[in-house]
Structure formats: C-alpha cells, structure tokens
Write a protein that holds these residues in place. Structure first.
Motif, PDB file in Angstrom:
ATOM      1  N   MET A  24       0.822  -1.202   0.000  1.00 10.21           N
ATOM      2  CA  MET A  24       0.000   0.000   0.000  1.00 10.21           C
ATOM      3  C   MET A  24       0.861   1.259   0.000  1.00 10.21           C
ATOM      4  O   MET A  24       0.527   2.236  -0.656  1.00 10.21           O
ATOM      5  CB  MET A  24      -0.920  -0.069   1.218  1.00 10.21           C
ATOM      6  N   ILE A  25       1.956   1.195   0.759  1.00  3.72           N
ATOM      7  CA  ILE A  25       2.848   2.354   0.827  1.00  3.72           C
ATOM      8  C   ILE A  25       3.522   2.583  -0.527  1.00  3.72           C
ATOM      9  O   ILE A  25       3.670   3.721  -0.968  1.00  3.72           O
ATOM     10  CB  ILE A  25       3.883   2.166   1.951  1.00  3.72           C
ATOM     11  N   ALA A  26       3.905   1.496  -1.189  1.00  6.70           N
ATOM     12  CA  ALA A  26       4.537   1.628  -2.506  1.00  6.70           C
ATOM     13  C   ALA A  26       3.571   2.246  -3.513  1.00  6.70           C
ATOM     14  O   ALA A  26       3.971   3.045  -4.357  1.00  6.70           O
ATOM     15  CB  ALA A  26       5.044   0.281  -2.987  1.00  6.70           C
ATOM     16  N   LEU A  27       2.300   1.884  -3.420  1.00  6.83           N
ATOM     17  CA  LEU A  27       1.300   2.473  -4.312  1.00  6.83           C
ATOM     18  C   LEU A  27       1.154   3.972  -4.049  1.00  6.83           C
ATOM     19  O   LEU A  27       1.077   4.772  -4.994  1.00  6.83           O
ATOM     20  CB  LEU A  27      -0.045   1.773  -4.131  1.00  6.83           C
ATOM     21  N   LEU A  28       1.172   4.349  -2.789  1.00  2.00           N
ATOM     22  CA  LEU A  28       1.089   5.768  -2.433  1.00  2.00           C
ATOM     23  C   LEU A  28       2.319   6.527  -2.940  1.00  2.00           C
ATOM     24  O   LEU A  28       2.202   7.633  -3.481  1.00  2.00           O
ATOM     25  CB  LEU A  28       0.946   5.913  -0.917  1.00  2.00           C
ATOM     26  N   MET A  29       3.496   5.919  -2.800  1.00  2.00           N
ATOM     27  CA  MET A  29       4.718   6.537  -3.331  1.00  2.00           C
ATOM     28  C   MET A  29       4.619   6.703  -4.838  1.00  2.00           C
ATOM     29  O   MET A  29       5.032   7.726  -5.390  1.00  2.00           O
ATOM     30  CB  MET A  29       5.946   5.690  -2.995  1.00  2.00           C
ATOM     31  N   TRP A  30       4.075   5.695  -5.503  1.00  2.00           N
ATOM     32  CA  TRP A  30       3.951   5.750  -6.954  1.00  2.00           C
ATOM     33  C   TRP A  30       3.003   6.860  -7.384  1.00  2.00           C
ATOM     34  O   TRP A  30       3.291   7.607  -8.318  1.00  2.00           O
ATOM     35  CB  TRP A  30       3.474   4.394  -7.462  1.00  2.00           C
ATOM     36  N   LEU A  31       1.879   6.999  -6.690  1.00  2.00           N
ATOM     37  CA  LEU A  31       0.927   8.061  -7.022  1.00  2.00           C
ATOM     38  C   LEU A  31       1.527   9.448  -6.799  1.00  2.00           C
ATOM     39  O   LEU A  31       1.356  10.357  -7.615  1.00  2.00           O
ATOM     40  CB  LEU A  31      -0.359   7.897  -6.213  1.00  2.00           C
ATOM     41  N   PHE A  32       2.241   9.620  -5.688  1.00  2.00           N
ATOM     42  CA  PHE A  32       2.911  10.901  -5.429  1.00  2.00           C
ATOM     43  C   PHE A  32       3.953  11.187  -6.511  1.00  2.00           C
ATOM     44  O   PHE A  32       4.089  12.326  -6.969  1.00  2.00           O
ATOM     45  CB  PHE A  32       3.582  10.909  -4.060  1.00  2.00           C
ATOM     46  N   SER A  33       4.688  10.163  -6.919  1.00  2.00           N
ATOM     47  CA  SER A  33       5.732  10.360  -7.925  1.00  2.00           C
ATOM     48  C   SER A  33       5.143  10.709  -9.286  1.00  2.00           C
ATOM     49  O   SER A  33       5.644  11.609  -9.971  1.00  2.00           O
ATOM     50  CB  SER A  33       6.589   9.097  -8.043  1.00  2.00           C
ATOM     51  N   ILE A  34       4.089  10.014  -9.688  1.00  2.00           N
ATOM     52  CA  ILE A  34       3.439  10.320 -10.969  1.00  2.00           C
ATOM     53  C   ILE A  34       2.926  11.758 -10.968  1.00  2.00           C
ATOM     54  O   ILE A  34       3.140  12.517 -11.916  1.00  2.00           O
ATOM     55  CB  ILE A  34       2.276   9.340 -11.238  1.00  2.00           C
ATOM     56  N   ALA A  35       2.240  12.138  -9.889  1.00  2.00           N
ATOM     57  CA  ALA A  35       1.689  13.497  -9.820  1.00  2.00           C
ATOM     58  C   ALA A  35       2.793  14.541  -9.777  1.00  2.00           C
ATOM     59  O   ALA A  35       2.694  15.587 -10.430  1.00  2.00           O
ATOM     60  CB  ALA A  35       0.784  13.629  -8.593  1.00  2.00           C
ATOM     61  N   GLY A  36       3.860  14.273  -9.050  1.00  2.00           N
ATOM     62  CA  GLY A  36       4.974  15.220  -8.974  1.00  2.00           C
ATOM     63  C   GLY A  36       5.667  15.403 -10.307  1.00  2.00           C
ATOM     64  O   GLY A  36       5.938  16.526 -10.739  1.00  2.00           O
ATOM     65  N   PHE A  37       5.959  14.287 -10.986  1.00  2.00           N
ATOM     66  CA  PHE A  37       6.592  14.390 -12.296  1.00  2.00           C
ATOM     67  C   PHE A  37       5.663  15.052 -13.313  1.00  2.00           C
ATOM     68  O   PHE A  37       6.116  15.780 -14.189  1.00  2.00           O
ATOM     69  CB  PHE A  37       7.038  13.019 -12.803  1.00  2.00           C
ATOM     70  N   TRP A  38       4.371  14.793 -13.211  1.00  2.00           N
ATOM     71  CA  TRP A  38       3.433  15.416 -14.135  1.00  2.00           C
ATOM     72  C   TRP A  38       3.424  16.928 -13.949  1.00  2.00           C
ATOM     73  O   TRP A  38       3.425  17.687 -14.921  1.00  2.00           O
ATOM     74  CB  TRP A  38       2.034  14.833 -13.959  1.00  2.00           C
TER      75      TRP A  38
END
Length: 94
Positions: free
Chosen positions: A1-15
């Motif tokens: 679950m934490i990895a999914l949250l990290m992934w969502l933050f990373s996608i949004a940040g890079f976007w």
C-alpha cells in the motif's frame, strides 16, 4: 500500500514538473501560465516527490525503502516520458 502511495505521489509530482515547460503545455494544448504560477507548480511537484520519500518512513527497513523509492521514481518517470512520446507521435500524425 505504501509503494502504491509513493507511486501516485511520484506520478503526480513528475506530471506537475512536466507541464511547467512550455513545449509540454503546448503538446497537451494547455494555456500559458505566469512565472509565479510556474514556481507554484514546481514547488508542488517537488513537494509531491518529497512526500513519496516521506512515505518510506513507514516501511520497516530504511535502506530497502530508499531503494524502493528510487525504483518507483524510475518507473514513474518512464511512464511520464512514454506518455509524452505517445502524445507527440499522435499529434504529428493528426
């Protein structure tokens, strides 16, 4: 679950960091933004990336958590760059 949250933050940040540049905004037919709004987008993008790093605090092993974070960053940047390439190719065909 934490990895999914990290992934969502990373996608949004890079976007957010991606749409700060003029050529990427033009690629997606977005409006021109002011320099103060550019700074806000950059700050928000880096804050989201840092939030992904902050999620590593909840993982049991700090070294493994950092490795996962760098892997998530790499995967997220590949997704964003793939999206840009796909959009650029389809825009030239149209």
């Amino acid at each position: 679950m934490i990895a999914l949250l990290m992934w969502l933050f990373s996608i949004a940040g890079f976007w957010l960091l991606c749409i700060v540049t003029a050529r990427h905004r033009k690629l997606f037919n977005l409006n021109v933004i002011s320099s103060s709004r550019e700074r806000v987008y950059k700050l928000a993008g880096f804050t989201l990336l840092a939030s992904g790093l902050a999620c590593t605090v909840f993982m049991p092993n700090a070294v493994d958590a950092l490795l996962v974070w760098f892997g998530v960053l790499t995967f997220s940047s590949l997704i964003i760059s793939g999206l840009l390439t796909y959009k650029r190719q389809h825009k030239h065909q149209a």
